[in-house]
Scaffold this motif. Structure first.
Motif, short mmCIF file in Angstrom:
data_model
loop_
_atom_site.label_atom_id
_atom_site.label_comp_id
_atom_site.label_asym_id
_atom_site.label_seq_id
_atom_site.Cartn_x
_atom_site.Cartn_y
_atom_site.Cartn_z
N ILE A 245 6.48 -12.51 -3.50
CA ILE A 245 6.62 -11.70 -4.72
C ILE A 245 7.69 -10.63 -4.50
O ILE A 245 8.54 -10.40 -5.36
CB ILE A 245 5.28 -11.09 -5.13
N LEU B 4 -1.15 -4.36 -2.74
CA LEU B 4 -2.50 -4.88 -2.95
C LEU B 4 -2.57 -6.39 -2.68
O LEU B 4 -3.54 -6.86 -2.07
CB LEU B 4 -2.96 -4.58 -4.37
N ILE B 5 -1.56 -7.11 -3.13
CA ILE B 5 -1.55 -8.55 -2.85
C ILE B 5 -1.43 -8.80 -1.37
O ILE B 5 -2.02 -9.73 -0.83
CB ILE B 5 -0.43 -9.24 -3.65
N ILE C 48 1.46 -3.20 -6.56
CA ILE C 48 1.02 -4.59 -6.74
C ILE C 48 1.30 -5.40 -5.48
O ILE C 48 0.44 -6.14 -5.00
CB ILE C 48 1.69 -5.21 -7.98
N VAL C 49 2.50 -5.27 -4.94
CA VAL C 49 2.85 -6.02 -3.73
C VAL C 49 1.96 -5.60 -2.57
O VAL C 49 1.48 -6.44 -1.80
CB VAL C 49 4.35 -5.83 -3.39
N VAL D 97 2.07 -14.34 0.29
CA VAL D 97 2.25 -14.24 -1.16
C VAL D 97 2.94 -12.91 -1.51
O VAL D 97 3.85 -12.87 -2.34
CB VAL D 97 0.92 -14.38 -1.91
N ALA D 98 2.53 -11.84 -0.87
CA ALA D 98 3.16 -10.54 -1.11
C ALA D 98 4.64 -10.60 -0.77
O ALA D 98 5.48 -10.07 -1.50
CB ALA D 98 2.47 -9.46 -0.30
N ILE E 37 -4.56 -9.20 0.50
CA ILE E 37 -5.20 -10.51 0.34
C ILE E 37 -4.43 -11.59 1.07
O ILE E 37 -5.00 -12.41 1.79
CB ILE E 37 -5.30 -10.86 -1.17
N ASP E 38 -3.10 -11.60 0.88
CA ASP E 38 -2.28 -12.65 1.49
C ASP E 38 -0.86 -12.12 1.69
O ASP E 38 -0.12 -11.94 0.72
CB ASP E 38 -2.26 -13.89 0.59
N SER E 39 -0.49 -11.88 2.93
CA SER E 39 0.82 -11.29 3.21
C SER E 39 1.97 -12.23 2.85
O SER E 39 3.05 -11.77 2.47
CB SER E 39 0.91 -10.88 4.68
#
Length: 83
Positions: free
Chosen positions: A59, A47-48, A44-45, A55-56, A51-53
């Motif tokens: 998280i 994949l996120i 999940i981390v 945000v990853a 999109i946006d490092s």
């Protein structure tokens, strides 16, 4: 589309009862049931992160998965759940 597919569909209709015609026969084959929670967390981390490092990173830094798993293992070993 997803809102419609997560609803009940038309109950008792063999084609449009999404629970029995779509979700039940398919979910048993989903990899999420076969993977460890740690692997799912990492996926999940990752994949996120595509999109946006930022945000990853947030998280990865803020999740409580490891803490909860440690508490679970301790509770199983000790036979006592501590809050």
């Amino acid at each position: 589309m997803w809102v419609g597919l997560t609803g009940a569909g038309v109950p008792r209709d063999p084609l449009f009862s999404y629970e029995t015609s779509l979700w039940q026969p398919r979910l048993v084959h989903a990899p999420v049931y076969r993977s460890s929670i740690e692997t799912l967390r990492d996926d999940i981390v990752e994949l996120i992160g595509v999109i946006d490092s930022d945000v990853a990173g947030a998280i990865a830094a803020g999740h409580r998965i490891d803490e909860v798993l440690t508490r679970k293992r301790t509770a199983i070993a000790d036979g006592v759940m501590r809050l």
